[in-house]
Design a protein around this motif. Structure first.
Motif, PDB file in Angstrom:
ATOM      1  N   PRO A   1       0.780  -1.249   0.000  1.00 42.56           N
ATOM      2  CA  PRO A   1       0.000   0.000   0.000  1.00 42.56           C
ATOM      3  C   PRO A   1       0.804   1.288   0.000  1.00 42.56           C
ATOM      4  CG  PRO A   1      -0.034  -1.028   2.179  1.00 42.56           C
ATOM      5  CD  PRO A   1       0.614  -2.010   1.258  1.00 42.56           C
ATOM      6  N   ASN A   2       2.006   1.288   0.534  1.00 41.61           N
ATOM      7  CA  ASN A   2       2.723   2.548   0.713  1.00 41.61           C
ATOM      8  C   ASN A   2       3.924   2.704  -0.214  1.00 41.61           C
ATOM      9  OD1 ASN A   2       1.005   3.467   2.831  1.00 41.61           O
ATOM     10  ND2 ASN A   2       2.031   2.019   4.182  1.00 41.61           N
ATOM     11  N   LEU A   3       3.921   1.926  -1.282  1.00 39.97           N
ATOM     12  CA  LEU A   3       4.965   2.010  -2.297  1.00 39.97           C
ATOM     13  C   LEU A   3       4.336   2.319  -3.644  1.00 39.97           C
ATOM     14  CD1 LEU A   3       7.172  -1.112  -1.468  1.00 39.97           C
ATOM     15  CD2 LEU A   3       7.322   1.182  -0.482  1.00 39.97           C
ATOM     16  N   ALA A   4       5.063   3.068  -4.472  1.00 38.04           N
ATOM     17  CA  ALA A   4       4.666   3.280  -5.862  1.00 38.04           C
ATOM     18  C   ALA A   4       5.714   2.597  -6.729  1.00 38.04           C
ATOM     19  CB  ALA A   4       4.593   4.764  -6.192  1.00 38.04           C
ATOM     20  N   LEU A   5       5.330   1.537  -7.401  1.00 34.15           N
ATOM     21  CA  LEU A   5       6.263   0.812  -8.256  1.00 34.15           C
ATOM     22  C   LEU A   5       6.461   1.616  -9.534  1.00 34.15           C
ATOM     23  CD1 LEU A   5       8.002  -1.617  -8.893  1.00 34.15           C
ATOM     24  CD2 LEU A   5       5.941  -2.813  -9.701  1.00 34.15           C
ATOM     25  N   ARG A   6       7.617   2.253  -9.655  1.00 32.77           N
ATOM     26  CA  ARG A   6       7.861   3.173 -10.757  1.00 32.77           C
ATOM     27  C   ARG A   6       8.599   2.553 -11.929  1.00 32.77           C
ATOM     28  NH1 ARG A   6       7.278   8.602  -9.450  1.00 32.77           N
ATOM     29  NH2 ARG A   6       7.598   8.877 -11.682  1.00 32.77           N
TER      30      ARG A   6
END
Length: 231
Positions: A155-160
């Motif tokens: 939930p608290n990561l943005a896979l870029r």
């Protein structure tokens, strides 16, 4: 590259990025220059900052935290680009905007759990061992889709996107081979995970930056050609 002042070197690298982008019909602003500032004193980072540089990459956690304290008055975007032990994830989760070297789900889970409430998601790239070198960190190409799917669910990561450090190659055409492969893997992930903001290829350093840009790099990690050879 001949060692000049830090502002002069930043200008020279910026000109190289513009030239490389022009040669492959890309916009120069599609590539972010990440100044790799490991082992450099905070004073050097401030000189680069005053010259307009905003993105800085650090490999060593305690050194980076000391610099962040010394440069607290600067609106720096901090990238962690070194190996990270699981017992040190909290400081990255709290103090960094980007993490480029996620290679294990355990690390990703801890970063997500330890990202403070109220902060935006931590931008992460998965490090791929693109040349399958025993001496290099990174998830294997075969295990990448599984890891990406698991990280995307946190939930608290943005896979870029993806990051890699290929084996050294002397000729530009040879340098492009692993970069083009990494770009292809990112396209595969975009099809696999259409809801993720997969827009980043962290690849290319001082010696192979042009080949990386030609192959689609969006972040080039440059240290020596900005700050000179490490002491």
């Amino acid at each position: 590259m001949r060692k000049g002042s830090i502002p002069e070197n930043l200008n020279s690298v910026a000109e190289r990025i513009v030239t490389a982008c022009r040669s492959c019909d890309r916009r120069a602003d599609s590539v972010t220059l990440l100044a790799v500032s490991k082992t450099r004193p905070a004073e050097d980072l401030r000189v680069a900052y005053d010259a307009g540089q905003r993105h800085f990459g650090e490999n060593y956690l305690q050194e980076a935290l000391d610099k962040q304290e010394a440069l607290a008055d600067c609106d720096i975007i901090w990238h962690f680009i070194g190996p990270l032990q699981s017992n040190k994830t909290r400081d990255v989760a709290v103090h960094f905007h980007w993490m480029h070297t996620v290679e294990r789900l355990k690390i990703a889970r801890r970063l997500s759990e330890q990202r403070p409430t109220g902060m935006p998601p931590l931008n992460v790239c998965l490090q791929v061992n693109i040349d399958e070198e025993d001496s290099k960190s990174g998830v294997s190409v075969e295990k990448l889709p599984e890891l990406a799917a698991s990280v995307a669910a946190l939930p608290n990561l943005a896979l870029r996107g993806l990051m890699a450090i290929p084996a050294p190659r002397g000729v530009a055409e040879d340098q492009r081979t692993p970069f083009i492969r990494l770009a292809g893997l990112l396209e595969d992930l975009k099809a696999q995970l259409p809801d993720q903001p997969l827009d980043t290829l962290s690849m290319g350093m001082s010696g192979d930056m042009e080949a990386a840009i030609f192959s689609g790099s969006t972040i080039v990690r440059i240290g020596t050609d900005i700050f000179g050879a490490r002491k």
